[in-house]
Design an enzyme around this catalytic site. Structure first.
Site, PDB file in Angstrom:
ATOM      1  N   GLU A 185       1.420   6.427  11.681  1.00 16.41           N
ATOM      2  CA  GLU A 185       2.556   5.962  10.871  1.00 16.41           C
ATOM      3  C   GLU A 185       3.717   5.562  11.777  1.00 16.41           C
ATOM      4  O   GLU A 185       3.878   6.113  12.866  1.00 16.41           O
ATOM      5  CB  GLU A 185       3.063   7.121   9.996  1.00 16.41           C
ATOM      6  CG  GLU A 185       2.254   7.357   8.759  1.00 16.41           C
ATOM      7  CD  GLU A 185       2.633   6.383   7.671  1.00 16.41           C
ATOM      8  OE1 GLU A 185       3.429   6.723   6.798  1.00 16.41           O
ATOM      9  OE2 GLU A 185       2.135   5.247   7.704  1.00 16.41           O
ATOM     10  N   ARG A 186       4.534   4.656  11.282  1.00 22.87           N
ATOM     11  CA  ARG A 186       5.806   4.385  11.980  1.00 22.87           C
ATOM     12  C   ARG A 186       6.743   5.560  11.661  1.00 22.87           C
ATOM     13  O   ARG A 186       6.733   6.063  10.545  1.00 22.87           O
ATOM     14  CB  ARG A 186       6.419   3.086  11.459  1.00 22.87           C
ATOM     15  CG  ARG A 186       5.541   1.878  11.667  1.00 22.87           C
ATOM     16  CD  ARG A 186       6.057   0.680  10.872  1.00 22.87           C
ATOM     17  NE  ARG A 186       5.161  -0.451  11.001  1.00 22.87           N
ATOM     18  CZ  ARG A 186       4.069  -0.642  10.265  1.00 22.87           C
ATOM     19  NH1 ARG A 186       3.729   0.244   9.338  1.00 22.87           N
ATOM     20  NH2 ARG A 186       3.307  -1.694  10.440  1.00 22.87           N
ATOM     21  N   LYS A 235       0.842  -1.216   0.000  1.00 22.88           N
ATOM     22  CA  LYS A 235       0.000   0.000   0.000  1.00 22.88           C
ATOM     23  C   LYS A 235       0.868   1.253   0.000  1.00 22.88           C
ATOM     24  O   LYS A 235       0.667   2.155  -0.811  1.00 22.88           O
ATOM     25  CB  LYS A 235      -0.915   0.030   1.237  1.00 22.88           C
ATOM     26  CG  LYS A 235      -1.976  -1.039   1.265  1.00 22.88           C
ATOM     27  CD  LYS A 235      -2.911  -0.883   2.457  1.00 22.88           C
ATOM     28  CE  LYS A 235      -2.220  -1.014   3.795  1.00 22.88           C
ATOM     29  NZ  LYS A 235      -1.636  -2.335   4.051  1.00 22.88           N
TER      30      LYS A 235
END
Length: 479
Positions: A186-187, A160
Site C-alpha cells: 500500500e501507499r 477498487k
C-alpha cells in the site's frame, strides 16, 4: 535460541546480494522459514533454502544497509510470528507485529507463527449463506458468500480502494464480527487516510490493520498477508467470531513473491512470474475458510496489469474466488459509480437453490436486458434510436434506467460528491429492479433514478428540472 540447551545457535554472513543473504552455520542448520537476526536484531532474515550441510540462503525482511561478510547471525529458534489477542483490536501493525500507530505496544498478547495449515475439510462448514453489503449492484447481481472470497478486479484508478472502504463502512455498522484490513504494498498515504476515516466513522474498536508498505523490501510485503491471516484465525477459532478480511492488493502479494523468487535465482515462468505462484497463492487463500466455529469472509482488491484479464496473476486469483466483481474504466468515464461491469462480474452464489427463485429470475432478466442494450449500442450509434423497433426501444429505456438505478452514493465519498451515502437492503434493491422491468418508471426521466438509494426516492425527484425535461422530450421525439 535452542530451547533444549539454552545455547544460541550462531552463524556468520557469507555473502550479501541486495535482500539475499547467504549464511554459514557450523553446529546446526536452521530449518526453512526460521527467522534469523543480525546486527543485534536490527536486521531480520527468513531462511528460504538450505544450500548444503552448513549453508543457508535467506531473504531479508528489513533493509540490509550495514550488513557485511563475517558478521554474526543468531537463529531465533522459530519462524516469523504475529501478535494475537483482544488487545490487538483498534491497532495498526507492521509485518513483525510492531505497533505503528504511535501508541504504546499492547501487553496482553500471545505470539503465533504466521505459517499455519488451512483447516481440514472435516472442520469446514458446508452451508451456503448470503453476505449482504448494502450495495445494490453487488447484492442483486453478484451476491457475496459468508466465509467466501470475493475479488475486486480493475486497472489503476477505477475505484477498487473506494469500494473496499465503503464495504468496511457498511459491514462494521451491521456486522457483529471483527474486520481486519491487510495492506500489501500500500501507499503510506492510503493507510493513513484509511486509519483517519475508520476512526472518524467510529468503527476502529472492532478493527485491526496490518501494513506492508510499498517502500518495504519484498520479503516483508510477501509475509504481511500471512500475518493478517494468523490474526483472523485467532478471532475465528479462539473467540468464535466472524471475521471480515480485506486485502488491498492481492496482486502486490504475487508481485512480492515474484521479486523474492527472482532474487533467490529461480527460473522465471510465464511473463516473468515465479514458477511457484500457484502454490504460494493457494497457501494464503486456502486458510480463508468457513468452519464450525466461525467464518473468515474475504474481499480482495486485485490490480489487473494493463487491464489484461488473461494475465497469469488475474487468472490464478480468479480460480480461488466465489465472486468476481469487475470494475470497468468505461463505466467510470460515464459517471456510473460504483463502476462495476454487470456482464463481466459473476458469483457462484447466484443459483436458485441459494438466493431463491425470485432473486435468480430477476438477476437473469436484468443481465439479459443489459446484454441486449449492449448489442444495440452499435446500431444506435450508427443509425439513431428511431431505426429501432418499439420493443427494442423499450429494452433500451429499461436498461438505461436499470444502469442508473444501480448507481449509489457512498458514505465514504460524501465529502467529494456532496451526496449523502445510502445503505440499501436486498429487498429494496430487488423491488426497485422489478418495478423498472415492469415499466412502472417508463415516464420518469432517467436522471431521477441516478444516485439514489431505494426506488421510492425517484418519486421525490419526479418533478424534474426543466433542462432534464427538454432532454427527455427530445429523446421521446427522436423515438
Amino acid at each position: 535460541m535452542n530451547s533444549k540447551s539454552g545455547i544460541p545457535n550462531l552463524g556468520t554472513v557469507v555473502s550479501v546480494r541486495g535482500s539475499v543473504v547467504d549464511m554459514r552455520f557450523d553446529e546446526r542448520l536452521p530449518p526453512i522459514y526460521s527467522l534469523l537476526h543480525a546486527m543485534e536484531g536490527v536486521i531480520a532474515i527468513e531462511v528460504l533454502s538450505q544450500l548444503d550441510a552448513h549453508r543457508v540462503r535467506g531473504i531479508a525482511l528489513t533493509p540490509t544497509q550495514g550488513l557485511a561478510r563475517g558478521m554474526r547471525v543468531e537463529d531465533t529458534g522459530g519462524p516469523l510470528q504475529a501478535p494475537v489477542g483482544k488487545e490487538i483490536l483498534s491497532r495498526m501493525f507492521d509485518v513483525f507485529g510492531n505497533a505503528i500507530d504511535r501508541q504504546p505496544a499492547p501487553t496482553d498478547i500471545q505470539w503465533r507463527s504466521v505459517h499455519r495449515a488451512p483447516p481440514p475439510l472435516a472442520r469446514r462448514s458446508t452451508k451456503s449463506e448470503l453476505f449482504e453489503t448494502g450495495i445494490k449492484v453487488i447484492d442483486v447481481l453478484m451476491p457475496l458468500e459468508r466465509g467466501g472470497k470475493a475479488g475486486l478486479f480493475g486497472g489503476a484508478g477505477v475505484g477498487k480502494t473506494v469500494l473496499l472502504t465503503e464495504m468496511i463502512h457498511n459491514m462494521v455498522g451491521q456486522h457483529e464480527g471483527v474486520s481486519i484490513f491487510c495492506g500489501i504494498g500500500e501507499r503510506c498515504r492510503e493507510g493513513e487516510e484509511l486509519y483517519r476515516d475508520m476512526n472518524a466513522a467510529g468503527v476502529l474498536p472492532n478493527m485491526v490493520m496490518v501494513f506492508g508498505q510499498m517502500n518495504e523490501p519484498p520479503g516483508a510485503r510477501f509475509r504481511v498477508g500471512h500475518a493478517a491471516l494468523t490474526m483472523a484465525e485467532y478471532f475465528r477459532d479462539d473467540e468464535h467470531r466472524d471475521v471480515l478480511l480485506l486485502i488491498d492488493n492481492i496482486f502486490r502479494f504475487i508481485q512480492a513473491g515474484m521479486e523474492v523468487s527472482g532474487l533467490m535465482g529461480q527460473m522465471p515462468s510465464r511473463l516473468g512470474y515465479q514458477p511457484t505462484m500457484g502454490t504460494e497463492l493457494s497457501q494464503l487463500e486456502e486458510r480463508i475458510a468457513n468452519t464450525d466455529t466461525g467464518a473468515i469472509t474475504s474481499i480482495q482488491a486485485v490490480y489487473v496489469p494493463a487491464d489484461d484479464f488473461t494475465d497469469p496473476a488475474a487468472v490464478h486469483t480468479f480460480s480461488h474466488l466465489s465472486a468476481s466483481i469487475v470494475l470497468s474504466r468505461k463505466r467510470a468515464s460515464e459517471g456510473l459509480y460504483p463502476a462495476i461491469d454487470p456482464l463481466q462480474s459473476s458469483s457462484k452464489m447466484a443459483t436458485p437453490g441459494v438466493i431463491g427463485e425470485r432473486h435468480y429470475a430477476l438477476a437473469q432478466e436484468i443481465r439479459r436486458t443489459l446484454a441486449q442494450y449492449a448489442d444495440l449500442k452499435d446500431i444506435i450509434a450508427m443509425l439513431g434510436m428511431e431505426q429501432l423497433s418499439p420493443e427494442d426501444r423499450n429494452v433500451v429505456g429499461r436498461a438505461r434506467r436499470l444502469e442508473r438505478f444501480l448507481t449509489q452514493p457512498f458514505f465514504t465519498t460524501e465529502q467529494f460528491t456532496g451526496l449523502k451515502g445510502r445503505l440499501v437492503s436486498l429487498k429494496d434493491a430487488l423491488d426497485g429492479c422489478e418495478r423498472i422491468l415492469r415499466d412502472e418508471f417508463k415516464d420518469v426521466p432517467e436522471s431521477a433514478l441516478y444516485m439514489i438509494g431505494a426506488i421510492d426516492e425517484a418519486n421525490a425527484k419526479r418533478e424534474p428540472d426543466p433542462q432534464a425535461e427538454v432532454e427527455h422530450a427530445a429523446i421521446t421525439h427522436e423515438s
